[in-house]
Write a protein that holds these residues in place. Structure first.
Motif, PDB file in Angstrom:
ATOM      1  N   THR A   1      21.482  14.912  34.976  1.00  0.00           N
ATOM      2  CA  THR A   1      22.005  13.366  35.013  1.00  0.00           C
ATOM      3  C   THR A   1      20.792  12.692  35.692  1.00  0.00           C
ATOM      4  OG1 THR A   1      22.941  13.852  37.204  1.00  0.00           O
ATOM      5  CG2 THR A   1      24.459  13.734  35.575  1.00  0.00           C
ATOM      6  N   ASN A   2      19.866  13.206  36.314  1.00  0.00           N
ATOM      7  CA  ASN A   2      18.875  12.319  36.955  1.00  0.00           C
ATOM      8  C   ASN A   2      17.964  11.979  35.523  1.00  0.00           C
ATOM      9  OD1 ASN A   2      18.779  12.902  39.444  1.00  0.00           O
ATOM     10  ND2 ASN A   2      17.847  14.592  39.353  1.00  0.00           N
ATOM     11  N   LEU A   3      17.779  12.856  34.480  1.00  0.00           N
ATOM     12  CA  LEU A   3      17.231  12.528  33.304  1.00  0.00           C
ATOM     13  C   LEU A   3      17.930  11.178  32.363  1.00  0.00           C
ATOM     14  CD1 LEU A   3      15.784  15.823  32.298  1.00  0.00           C
ATOM     15  CD2 LEU A   3      14.572  14.186  33.246  1.00  0.00           C
ATOM     16  N   MET A   4      19.241  11.705  32.232  1.00  0.00           N
ATOM     17  CA  MET A   4      20.210  10.771  31.582  1.00  0.00           C
ATOM     18  C   MET A   4      20.008   9.241  32.231  1.00  0.00           C
ATOM     19  SD  MET A   4      24.394  10.785  31.437  1.00  0.00           S
ATOM     20  CE  MET A   4      24.443  10.149  32.910  1.00  0.00           C
ATOM     21  N   TRP A   5      20.219   9.138  33.726  1.00  0.00           N
ATOM     22  CA  TRP A   5      20.347   7.547  34.130  1.00  0.00           C
ATOM     23  C   TRP A   5      19.076   7.090  34.112  1.00  0.00           C
ATOM     24  CZ3 TRP A   5      24.555   5.236  34.164  1.00  0.00           C
ATOM     25  CH2 TRP A   5      25.633   6.045  34.620  1.00  0.00           C
TER      26      TRP A   5
ATOM     27  N   ALA B   1      23.124  10.391  41.004  1.00  0.00           N
ATOM     28  CA  ALA B   1      21.985  10.273  40.291  1.00  0.00           C
ATOM     29  C   ALA B   1      21.666   8.925  39.637  1.00  0.00           C
ATOM     30  CB  ALA B   1      21.850  11.160  38.966  1.00  0.00           C
ATOM     31  N   ALA B   2      22.634   7.919  39.470  1.00  0.00           N
ATOM     32  CA  ALA B   2      22.657   6.485  38.911  1.00  0.00           C
ATOM     33  C   ALA B   2      21.520   5.758  39.791  1.00  0.00           C
ATOM     34  CB  ALA B   2      24.041   5.892  38.898  1.00  0.00           C
ATOM     35  N   PHE B   3      21.284   6.140  40.939  1.00  0.00           N
ATOM     36  CA  PHE B   3      20.211   5.517  41.809  1.00  0.00           C
ATOM     37  C   PHE B   3      18.819   5.535  41.371  1.00  0.00           C
ATOM     38  CE2 PHE B   3      23.958   5.292  44.646  1.00  0.00           C
ATOM     39  CZ  PHE B   3      23.697   4.033  45.284  1.00  0.00           C
ATOM     40  N   VAL B   4      18.527   6.360  40.206  1.00  0.00           N
ATOM     41  CA  VAL B   4      17.346   6.852  39.841  1.00  0.00           C
ATOM     42  C   VAL B   4      16.325   5.549  39.690  1.00  0.00           C
ATOM     43  CG1 VAL B   4      16.013   7.193  37.478  1.00  0.00           C
ATOM     44  CG2 VAL B   4      17.695   8.866  38.679  1.00  0.00           C
ATOM     45  N   PRO B   5      16.898   4.347  39.246  1.00  0.00           N
ATOM     46  CA  PRO B   5      16.043   3.042  39.196  1.00  0.00           C
ATOM     47  C   PRO B   5      15.353   2.746  40.422  1.00  0.00           C
ATOM     48  CG  PRO B   5      17.890   2.853  37.591  1.00  0.00           C
ATOM     49  CD  PRO B   5      18.231   4.102  38.484  1.00  0.00           C
ATOM     50  N   MET B   6      16.021   3.008  41.531  1.00  0.00           N
ATOM     51  CA  MET B   6      15.324   2.401  42.800  1.00  0.00           C
ATOM     52  C   MET B   6      13.760   2.973  42.854  1.00  0.00           C
ATOM     53  SD  MET B   6      17.672   0.925  44.111  1.00  0.00           S
ATOM     54  CE  MET B   6      16.848   0.247  45.714  1.00  0.00           C
ATOM     55  N   SER B   7      13.351   3.986  42.143  1.00  0.00           N
ATOM     56  CA  SER B   7      11.882   4.440  42.481  1.00  0.00           C
ATOM     57  C   SER B   7      11.023   3.470  41.412  1.00  0.00           C
ATOM     58  CB  SER B   7      11.664   5.826  42.030  1.00  0.00           C
ATOM     59  OG  SER B   7      12.226   6.037  40.715  1.00  0.00           O
ATOM     60  N   ALA B   8      11.609   2.752  40.495  1.00  0.00           N
ATOM     61  CA  ALA B   8      10.836   1.922  39.818  1.00  0.00           C
ATOM     62  C   ALA B   8      10.998   0.603  40.168  1.00  0.00           C
ATOM     63  CB  ALA B   8      11.453   1.931  38.177  1.00  0.00           C
ATOM     64  N   ILE B   9      12.099   0.254  41.040  1.00  0.00           N
ATOM     65  CA  ILE B   9      12.375  -1.152  41.615  1.00  0.00           C
ATOM     66  C   ILE B   9      11.203  -1.524  42.573  1.00  0.00           C
ATOM     67  CG2 ILE B   9      13.972  -2.767  43.040  1.00  0.00           C
ATOM     68  CD1 ILE B   9      16.351  -1.172  41.510  1.00  0.00           C
ATOM     69  N   PHE B  10      10.942  -0.330  43.628  1.00  0.00           N
ATOM     70  CA  PHE B  10      10.255  -0.962  44.497  1.00  0.00           C
ATOM     71  C   PHE B  10       8.850  -1.184  44.176  1.00  0.00           C
ATOM     72  CE2 PHE B  10      13.254   1.139  47.121  1.00  0.00           C
ATOM     73  CZ  PHE B  10      13.184   0.719  48.711  1.00  0.00           C
ATOM     74  N   PRO B  11       7.947  -0.548  43.286  1.00  0.00           N
ATOM     75  CA  PRO B  11       6.655  -0.963  43.107  1.00  0.00           C
ATOM     76  C   PRO B  11       6.785  -2.304  42.008  1.00  0.00           C
ATOM     77  CG  PRO B  11       7.218   0.896  41.761  1.00  0.00           C
ATOM     78  CD  PRO B  11       8.257   0.859  42.922  1.00  0.00           C
ATOM     79  N   THR B  12       7.756  -2.608  41.397  1.00  0.00           N
ATOM     80  CA  THR B  12       7.932  -3.853  40.535  1.00  0.00           C
ATOM     81  C   THR B  12       8.094  -4.793  41.641  1.00  0.00           C
ATOM     82  OG1 THR B  12       9.044  -2.532  39.017  1.00  0.00           O
ATOM     83  CG2 THR B  12       9.304  -4.778  38.977  1.00  0.00           C
TER      84      THR B  12
ATOM     85  N   SER C   1       9.947   7.362  38.766  1.00  0.00           N
ATOM     86  CA  SER C   1      10.256   8.881  39.228  1.00  0.00           C
ATOM     87  C   SER C   1      11.579   9.171  39.206  1.00  0.00           C
ATOM     88  CB  SER C   1       9.769   9.160  40.344  1.00  0.00           C
ATOM     89  OG  SER C   1      10.035   8.360  41.297  1.00  0.00           O
ATOM     90  N   ILE C   2      11.812   9.952  38.331  1.00  0.00           N
ATOM     91  CA  ILE C   2      13.367  10.290  38.155  1.00  0.00           C
ATOM     92  C   ILE C   2      13.854  11.413  39.097  1.00  0.00           C
ATOM     93  CG2 ILE C   2      15.048  11.425  36.531  1.00  0.00           C
ATOM     94  CD1 ILE C   2      13.145  10.486  34.171  1.00  0.00           C
ATOM     95  N   GLU C   3      14.936  11.103  39.945  1.00  0.00           N
ATOM     96  CA  GLU C   3      15.112  11.877  41.123  1.00  0.00           C
ATOM     97  C   GLU C   3      16.535  11.905  41.302  1.00  0.00           C
ATOM     98  OE1 GLU C   3      13.799  10.159  44.705  1.00  0.00           O
ATOM     99  OE2 GLU C   3      13.473   8.393  43.818  1.00  0.00           O
ATOM    100  N   ILE C   4      17.088  13.088  42.200  1.00  0.00           N
ATOM    101  CA  ILE C   4      18.360  13.084  42.790  1.00  0.00           C
ATOM    102  C   ILE C   4      18.378  11.729  43.768  1.00  0.00           C
ATOM    103  CG2 ILE C   4      17.898  14.511  44.599  1.00  0.00           C
ATOM    104  CD1 ILE C   4      20.675  15.549  44.526  1.00  0.00           C
ATOM    105  N   ALA C   5      17.118  11.370  44.098  1.00  0.00           N
ATOM    106  CA  ALA C   5      16.956  10.471  45.071  1.00  0.00           C
ATOM    107  C   ALA C   5      16.771  10.821  46.454  1.00  0.00           C
ATOM    108  CB  ALA C   5      17.863   9.146  44.894  1.00  0.00           C
TER     109      ALA C   5
END
Length: 429
Positions: free
Chosen positions: A281-285, A339-350, A424-428
């Motif tokens: 689900t990390n990869l899916m989300w 795993a749906a929280f995956v985009p948080m790692s992209a949100i911070f640097p954005t 970065s795709i993660e379980i967070a």
């Protein structure tokens, strides 16, 4: 991390995995197997030694606090001293203080030493894993960084959640709780030695034109960047992300084995299903987030999904009793939601495109604080309102996170590279 990360075009990748770092990825799986081997049974074992649930919770709370602090500085330390050296320091510290935790703490039933030794051990694992994240960030081409990070988080989940959780379900009946805890050293040592001798990539080749002043400035920015209100909101949501994950490891082993009637092996297999699910689900989300929208996915599938999953993980097994299929169902649902929280790692640097390194440091700090806040909530609420009160407190916080997402102003198209470089795709974790 330095925002001007570059990678050598000569580096070979297979399905997004940098071949030069392949032994590092394997090392992460071994290391996290050892680090995660006690997570689903340690609180139960501490209670069995004669301590209260609140005392067991405090052990995890102190551990979470040191993890949070180490998560913040480990990335910058890796840039200053080099990832390999930071990883070696991390694995040596882990072994030393794990031995101290077992011999001076658990074997002697010395609660003060348990707090001290396990707490200091919490510094070690972020040093090992986040140092390797820095290495990946330099080694992988920008356009493939998300894939490279995805492989990292998959290996992380394989270690901490699959082997780290399922192995004890077989080892505890054979060699007991303490034997299983001692066996963790073997996995940590294998991972550490791999990092020390088998990774042939030269990190210094990526930093020929940089100095230590950059990382030091990023360290300071990691503090001052909190002036950005959007970063503060994102940090709050990121902390909420995993509060049930880390709160549950304190109370659910006791609830499932003593109140519902599962065996310890059954509970470990149920909890392992959470992480087994997140491998996929990390990869899916990660892929769906680009299509659905980062904030929209976090809001509806992350926050609301986890509010539902938190309640289900308690009330369904309580209602149906020790039914392994019900336990596996709630675990899989939980794995999909978190795993749906995956985009948080992209949100911070954005949110801070000019200071991506400092933004990632805040992301790491927030991730570490989740490790602290979850057990802290359980420690504070259970004596007052019981386990059920703690479950509802965690659920309400996910609703708070849902509300906070409406105040997040993220331009997902601000930079295509924000997704390519930092998602970065993660379980967070």
């Amino acid at each position: 991390m330095n925002s001007s990360l570059t990678a050598s075009p000569s580096k070979k990748l297979v399905f997004g995995l940098p071949i030069a770092l392949i032994w590092g990825y394997i090392a992460i799986a071994f290391f996290m197997t050892g680090d995660g081997i006690e997570q689903a049974f340690l609180s139960k074992y501490i209670v069995d030694l004669g301590f209260s649930t609140q005392q067991a919770s405090l052990v995890f709370t102190v551990y979470g606090l040191t993890v949070a602090v180490a998560s913040w500085f480990s990335g910058v330390l890796a840039e200053i001293t080099g990832p390999r050296r930071t990883m070696i320091i991390g694995f040596v510290l882990w072994i030393i203080f794990h031995i101290g935790f077992l011999t001076f703490g658990l074997e002697q039933k010395n609660y003060a030493m348990m707090l001290i030794m396990y707490g200091i051990r919490g510094v070690a694992y972020p040093m090992f894993i986040y140092a390797f994240v820095v290495w990946i960030a330099y080694a992988a081409p920008k356009q493939r960084l998300a894939s490279a990070m995805g492989w990292f988080w998959c290996m992380y989940s394989v270690g901490v959640g699959v082997f780290g959780t399922y192995l004890p379900s077989f080892s505890i009946p054979a060699i007991g709780f303490m034997g299983t805890l001692w066996s963790a050293i073997l996995f940590i040592a294998i991972g550490g030695l791999m990092a020390m001798f088998l990774i042939k990539d030269d990190f210094n080749s990526y930093k020929e034109n940089t100095t230590n002043e950059g990382p030091l400035r990023e360290l300071l920015r990691g503090i001052t960047i909190a002036k950005n209100p959007q970063i503060v909101i994102a940090s709050a949501v990121r902390i909420i992300n995993q509060i049930s994950l880390f709160g549950f490891v304190v109370i659910l082993p006791i609830v499932f084995t003593e109140q519902i009637g599962f065996t310890m092996s059954e509970w470990l297999r149920i909890w392992g299903a959470v992480y087994a699910t997140t491998i996929f689900t990390n990869l899916m989300w990660g892929i769906l987030g680009d299509k659905l929208g980062w904030v929209r996915q976090v809001r509806w599938f992350g926050c609301i999904g986890m509010a539902i999953a938190t309640l289900m993980f308690y009330y369904l097994p309580i209602s149906f009793g020790p039914n392994i299929w019900v336990g596996l169902f709630v675990a899989i649902f939980f794995g999909f939601a978190i795993a749906a929280f995956v985009p948080m790692s992209a949100i911070f640097p954005t949110l801070e495109p000019s200071h991506k390194g400092a933004a990632v440091s805040m992301h790491n700090l927030s991730a570490g604080l989740s490790n602290f806040v979850g057990p802290a909530i359980v420690t504070a609420v259970v004596p007052i309102a019981g386990v059920e009160g703690a479950i509802w407190t965690l659920t309400i916080l996910y609703i708070v996170g849902f509300i906070l997402t409406f105040f997040m102003k993220v331009d997902q198209n601000i930079s295509k590279s924000a997704t390519d470089d930092n998602q970065s795709i993660e379980i967070a974790h």
